[in-house]
Design an enzyme around this catalytic site. Structure first.
Site, PDB file in Angstrom:
ATOM      1  CG  HIS A 195      11.236 -23.505  -2.548  1.00 50.44           C
ATOM      2  ND1 HIS A 195      10.960 -23.253  -3.879  1.00 50.44           N
ATOM      3  CD2 HIS A 195      11.475 -22.285  -1.980  1.00 50.44           C
ATOM      4  CE1 HIS A 195      11.010 -21.949  -4.105  1.00 50.44           C
ATOM      5  NE2 HIS A 195      11.321 -21.341  -2.977  1.00 50.44           N
ATOM      6  CB  CYS A 196      17.112 -23.820  -2.133  1.00 52.79           C
ATOM      7  SG  CYS A 196      18.534 -22.998  -1.381  1.00 52.79           S
ATOM      8  CB  VAL A 197      14.741 -19.681   1.319  1.00 44.80           C
ATOM      9  CG1 VAL A 197      14.447 -18.193   1.454  1.00 44.80           C
ATOM     10  CG2 VAL A 197      13.555 -20.488   1.828  1.00 44.80           C
ATOM     11  N   GLY A 200      16.091 -19.305  -4.377  1.00 46.59           N
ATOM     12  CA  GLY A 200      14.860 -18.774  -4.940  1.00 46.59           C
ATOM     13  C   GLY A 200      14.189 -19.725  -5.896  1.00 46.59           C
ATOM     14  CB  THR A 201      14.696 -22.063  -8.072  1.00 47.00           C
ATOM     15  OG1 THR A 201      14.010 -22.950  -8.955  1.00 47.00           O
ATOM     16  CG2 THR A 201      16.112 -22.552  -7.888  1.00 47.00           C
TER      17      THR A 201
END
Length: 349
Positions: A195-197, A200-201
């Site tokens: 999950h890439c901060v 955002g997804t």
């Protein structure tokens, strides 16, 4: 006392916040507010690093008059990087629920066609043939839409696998191999990577290729901007000390970003070429379907060329669910390479 003073301020701001939430509903969600804030911060960083070099480096403007292609390509790369970022952040990583809905819709469509078409009796029983990636032949499934996904998922696992061990306790849906529930998105993701901060997804089956291209463009932009910073310092050092301090500080930050991006690009290039995910590489010993497989064996790899083809050339709307390899296939993949294997490009095809 502080609470008594801050209460009137909160009460006076509440109507304004409610009006903003009604106009922009996404701001009412704290997670989406945080995601929008990170995106705004990332765009601001790009504008600052690129804007400063154009503001301080007057020779660059003169160079543009003689070599307009140089700045044109740089600005095109800058715009393409931001566009690729928003495309990647807005793309779906491939959710299990969407794949299940897609499979059930296809099953219903095949059932409708088979009952209305004039075919031999053997094709009028409402069966659906689905050929998945990695399977040598299709398998016929009969039954209603409610059970088509379950039978499809079970076909991807070894015989005797229990449905209970495959069901996600959060989504209450059967997970195919390589899927994982993301607690940030609160969804099960196909071929979950991480999950890439900043995006955002999640990064998964549907957007891993886009994520790699974004990293590649970001690395090239960071490297090119660093070259411009160094060129400015070589030409204008000691002319204005405060400008030099600003440029040196930004160059140090840029160098840190560049090192991180290069490592990230190399890491994900390795994952793509071997058909792995970050989750599978980091948690290999804890994932049930990877236990017992030697560390140097990549169970889902079909060779470098096929791995690249599946990632970059297969349409994102097609859900390529990969079955678990058999013991014979694992033994074949673990066989040491010989000179003949290199001549026949075993590692590529």
């Amino acid at each position: 006392m502080l609470s008594a003073v801050s209460r009137p301020i909160r009460d006076s701001c509440a109507p304004v916040l409610d009006r903003c939430f009604r106009l922009v509903p996404c701001l009412a969600d704290p997670a989406r507010r945080s995601s929008l804030g990170l995106k705004a911060a990332l765009v601001t960083l790009h504008l600052v690093f690129v804007g400063v070099i154009f503001l301080f480096y007057s020779e660059l403007i003169e160079k543009t008059k003689h070599e307009p292609w140089y700045i044109t390509f740089y600005l095109l790369l800058f715009v393409a990087t931001l566009v690729q970022y928003f495309i990647t952040s807005g793309s779906s990583p491939g959710y299990v629920l969407d794949a299940m809905r897609h499979a059930n819709e296809r099953n219903a469509l095949f059932q409708k066609i088979s009952t209305t078409s004039k075919q031999p009796a053997s094709s009028k029983n409402g069966n659906m043939v689905i050929t998945m990636e990695g399977s040598r032949s299709g398998r016929s499934f009969s039954g209603s839409n409610a059970t088509s996904w379950t039978k499809l998922v079970l076909d991807l696992y070894p015989p005797g696998t229990s449905i209970r061990s495959l069901t996600c306790s959060y989504c209450n849906v059967e997970q195919p191999p390589r899927a994982k529930h993301c607690h940030d998105c609160d969804r099960c993701v196909l071929q979950f990577d991480h999950h890439c901060v900043w995006l955002g997804t999640c990064v998964g089956l549907g957007n891993h290729c886009r994520f790699w291209w974004f990293i590649c463009e970001e690395t090239a932009l960071c490297l090119w901007t660093g070259v411009l910073y160094v060129a400015y310092l070589k030409a204008n050092i000691a002319l204005a000390w405060w400008k030099d301090v600003i440029m040196i500080m930004l160059l140090i930050i840029l160098a840190i970003f560049l090192i991180f991006l290069l490592l990230l690009l190399l890491f994900h290039s390795y994952l793509i070429l071997t058909n792995q995910t970050t989750y599978e590489l980091v948690r290999r010993r804890r994932i049930p379907y990877l236990r017992g497989i030697p560390e140097r064996v990549y169970p889902f790899s079909d060779g470098v060329c096929r791995n690249l083809y599946k990632l970059c050339c297969v349409k994102a709307s097609v859900y390529n669910l990969e079955r678990l390899p058999t013991a014979q296939e694992i033994e074949e993949k673990s066989r040491p390479y010989t000179c003949l294997d290199f001549l026949t490009c075993r590692c590529c095809c």
